[in-house]
Design an enzyme around this catalytic site. Structure first.
Site, PDB file in Angstrom:
ATOM      1  N   ARG A  83       0.856  -1.189   0.000  1.00  0.00           N
ATOM      2  CA  ARG A  83       0.000   0.000   0.000  1.00  0.00           C
ATOM      3  C   ARG A  83       0.892   1.238   0.000  1.00  0.00           C
ATOM      4  O   ARG A  83       1.725   1.403   0.888  1.00  0.00           O
ATOM      5  CB  ARG A  83      -0.908   0.003   1.244  1.00  0.00           C
ATOM      6  N   HIS A 127      -3.309  10.881   0.757  1.00  0.00           N
ATOM      7  CA  HIS A 127      -2.712  10.622   2.076  1.00  0.00           C
ATOM      8  C   HIS A 127      -2.074  11.934   2.557  1.00  0.00           C
ATOM      9  O   HIS A 127      -0.865  12.037   2.740  1.00  0.00           O
ATOM     10  CB  HIS A 127      -1.699   9.479   2.000  1.00  0.00           C
ATOM     11  N   GLU A 172      -7.566   8.329   6.544  1.00  0.00           N
ATOM     12  CA  GLU A 172      -7.756   8.945   7.863  1.00  0.00           C
ATOM     13  C   GLU A 172      -8.192  10.411   7.818  1.00  0.00           C
ATOM     14  O   GLU A 172      -7.459  11.300   8.279  1.00  0.00           O
ATOM     15  CB  GLU A 172      -6.474   8.841   8.695  1.00  0.00           C
ATOM     16  N   ASN A 299      -7.595   1.523  10.094  1.00  0.00           N
ATOM     17  CA  ASN A 299      -6.282   1.687  10.718  1.00  0.00           C
ATOM     18  C   ASN A 299      -6.472   1.551  12.217  1.00  0.00           C
ATOM     19  O   ASN A 299      -7.199   2.335  12.836  1.00  0.00           O
ATOM     20  CB  ASN A 299      -5.685   3.063  10.403  1.00  0.00           C
ATOM     21  N   TYR A 301      -4.380   1.365  15.784  1.00  0.00           N
ATOM     22  CA  TYR A 301      -3.112   1.470  16.510  1.00  0.00           C
ATOM     23  C   TYR A 301      -3.286   1.254  18.003  1.00  0.00           C
ATOM     24  O   TYR A 301      -2.478   0.619  18.649  1.00  0.00           O
ATOM     25  CB  TYR A 301      -2.474   2.850  16.285  1.00  0.00           C
ATOM     26  N   GLU A 378      -3.577  -0.285   8.137  1.00  0.00           N
ATOM     27  CA  GLU A 378      -2.382   0.127   8.886  1.00  0.00           C
ATOM     28  C   GLU A 378      -2.443  -0.411  10.293  1.00  0.00           C
ATOM     29  O   GLU A 378      -3.508  -0.421  10.929  1.00  0.00           O
ATOM     30  CB  GLU A 378      -2.276   1.654   9.009  1.00  0.00           C
TER      31      GLU A 378
HETATM   32  C1  BGC Z   1      -1.085   7.583   9.199  1.00  0.00           C
HETATM   33  C2  BGC Z   1       0.383   7.443   8.850  1.00  0.00           C
HETATM   34  C3  BGC Z   1       1.206   7.648  10.105  1.00  0.00           C
HETATM   35  C4  BGC Z   1       0.852   6.556  11.103  1.00  0.00           C
HETATM   36  C5  BGC Z   1       1.643   6.604  12.398  1.00  0.00           C
HETATM   37  C6  BGC Z   1      -1.477   6.950  10.508  1.00  0.00           C
HETATM   38  O1  BGC Z   1      -2.239   7.876  11.194  1.00  0.00           O
HETATM   39  O2  BGC Z   1      -1.905   7.159   8.147  1.00  0.00           O
HETATM   40  O3  BGC Z   1       0.704   8.350   7.840  1.00  0.00           O
HETATM   41  O4  BGC Z   1       2.570   7.685   9.848  1.00  0.00           O
HETATM   42  O5  BGC Z   1      -0.503   6.648  11.433  1.00  0.00           O
HETATM   43  O6  BGC Z   1       1.417   7.799  13.077  1.00  0.00           O
END
Ligand code: BGC
Length: 520
Positions: A83, A127, A172, A299, A301, A378
């Site tokens: 990607r 992006h 995002e 995404n 995290y 992500e």
């Molecule tokens: C984004 C990336 C970023 C990653 C880590 C995501 O919010 O799409 O561009 O580097 O998180 O912060």
């Protein structure tokens, strides 16, 4: 969760995509070359104080010049899909008007090289690197930018519609609005707080217009949008914390997912009286925004722990330090982000909570009954890496065990959750893309937050695969060694599109490239 490569490989359903992700502005460098125009991020990053230690994106990973070397490393890793994002300013320098053939040529070469190596291209149209002339005309506060993105999608579709396996329209939008228009921590540096709401709608409209343009061009690939999703966790049993977590959930999650997947903004937003006159969604807009998707990009995290009142700060603990800013104590803020007790954190200060991956997927299934197939577009973590130079040889190693474990735990949790009987069994999970393929320009945090599977020495441009890279290589090798099973559905990686792609079973690629090994 066990980090053994074989154990994880045994959980992978047939046809599941494992990929890596990057974005143009974060890796390419070459900002002034071959006809690229400036983006809003070029200008924002050049302003003293915007980026930690004033790091410059001018060279970054120099991927623009080293693309074949980077694809060779992907091929050796054995991933199914890559990607990346198309730099709008490289392809259409003014954000409208003439196209730059050299820009198109760069991505044509990238896509062709990926396909020749059995790696499926997933291309993100937007992006975050808005062409400067559009930013100067108001950026996403200006409705016209949405139409410009629709036009850009048509250009990309004409050039690559026969060869891209998956398209992401917008990445995002929540981060663009929150960091770029509400808090001023990202380009274009506006601190409009609640007045930033039109930038939400215009990005989502841009998504709808881009989707419409891709469909009109009859592109071969599947089309989706990528939203970040963070489960909101009340800090205590105090009902005010629950209310605060609910508000954060609306502001960061529902505001972006509901219009796309339900065709309406959350009630609390629609009822709010703070709408400006430029934010009045028509039913035509909502229809464009909620057109059917081939997949939904998620995404994930971390979760977010939310408490009532101003608290410590408006950004995750650790983030303020990482950015070299004192953002602590936001007077008058209605709620704050609180640390999770006794929880490991990344270099950014983000809590490491793989169990909330399952919560995120279950919440999505619960909220959106017609959820299309999902790709986790992500996931990953920044940790301070140490490059170890072995005595008596030029061999270098990066023992990033914590990143490796983060990935193993998160991918494993996602797979367990979406199995029959799992907490999110209703989700048709199709793949996971690691953020990021290589260390890169982490927006306002410059080069201070490395997320890569591959270490980049930004002085010499030497790439050194980390332990996490070799671990993922092992996962893929173990999966490929297992007896072949029939894929479940969806567009398969490496499958021919319009007679252009080399056919490829997963990782049956053909190009002859160097093969890094742990022995370096
Ligand atoms: C984004 C990336 C970023 C990653 C880590 C995501 O919010 O799409 O561009 O580097 O998180 O912060």
């Amino acid at each position: 969760m066990n980090a053994s490569a074989k154990d994880l490989a045994s959980l992978l359903p047939p046809g599941f995509t494992l990929g890596v992700a990057t974005s143009a502005f974060q890796i390419e460098g070459a900002l002034d070359e071959d006809g690229r125009g400036p983006s809003g991020w070029d200008v924002f990053a050049a302003k003293p104080g915007s980026i930690v230690e004033d790091h410059s994106p001018a060279v970054s990973c120099d991927h623009y010049h080293r693309m074949p070397e980077d694809v060779a490393l992907m091929k050796a890793l054995g991933i199914d899909s890559y990607r990346f994002s198309l730099s709008w300013s490289r392809i259409q320098p003014g954000g409208s008007g003439p196209v730059n053939p050299a820009g198109l040529d760069f991505y044509a070469r990238l896509i062709d090289l990926l396909l020749a190596n059995g790696i499926s291209p997933m291309a993100t149209l937007y992006h975050w690197d808005t062409p400067l002339p559009l930013d100067e005309a108001g950026g996403w506060m200006n409705r016209d930018t949405a139409y410009r993105l629709g036009d850009f999608a048509a250009i990309a579709a004409a050039a690559f519609g026969d060869r891209v396996t998956r398209w992401v329209t917008v990445n995002e939008p929540a981060t663009v609005t929150t960091n770029g228009y509400a808090l001023g921590m990202h380009a274009p540096g506006e601190a409009l707080m609640l007045k930033s709401l039109p930038s939400v709608h215009h990005q989502l409209l841009g998504h709808g217009l881009a989707l419409q343009a891709l469909r009109a061009a009859k592109v071969q690939g599947e089309i989706g949008i990528t939203n970040v999703y963070s489960p909101m966790v009340p800090a205590t049993a105090n009902p005010l914390d629950a209310v605060s977590a609910g508000l954060m959930d609306v502001a960061q999650n529902r505001l972006y997912a509901d219009p796309v997947l339900l065709g309406k903004y959350p009630d609390v937003i629609r009822a709010a009286t703070f709408f400006s006159s430029s934010f009045s969604p028509s039913s035509e807009d909502m229809e464009l925004i909620s057109q059917p998707l081939d997949f939904y990009g998620l995404n994930y995290y971390m979760p977010t722990r939310v408490g009532a009142g101003p608290g410590e700060g408006a950004v995750p603990p650790g983030m303020a330090e990482a950015m070299g800013d004192d953002l602590s104590g936001t007077p008058g803020a209605p709620f704050h982000i609180a640390p999770f007790p006794d929880t490991e954190t990344t270099a950014y200060g983000w809590p490491v909570k793989p169990e909330y991956m399952s919560v995120a997927l279950a919440e999505l299934a619960d909220r959106y009954p017609d959820l299309p197939p999902v790709y986790i577009t992500e996931g990953g973590a920044s940790f301070e890496d140490v490059v170890v130079q072995c005595v008596g040889s030029d061999r270098r190693m990066v023992p990033d065990e914590r990143r490796l474990r983060y990935l193993a735990d998160h991918i494993g949790t996602a797979l367990e959750a979406t199995r029959p009987g799992g907490a999110a069994e209703a989700v048709d999970l199709r793949g996971y893309y690691v953020w990021s393929f290589m260390d890169n320009f982490e927006w306002s945090a410059g080069y201070k937050q490395p997320f890569g599977l591959v270490h980049v020495d930004f002085d010499t441009q030497v790439r050194t695969p980390k332990a996490s890279y070799y671990w993922l290589q092992e996962v893929l090798a173990a999966r490929n060694a297992a007896p072949a099973a029939q894929p479940a559905g969806g567009q398969q990686d490496g499958a021919p599109a319009a007679g252009q792609q080399d056919a490829d079973g997963q990782n049956g690629g053909v190009a002859d490239v160097g093969e890094p090994s742990p022995a370096g």
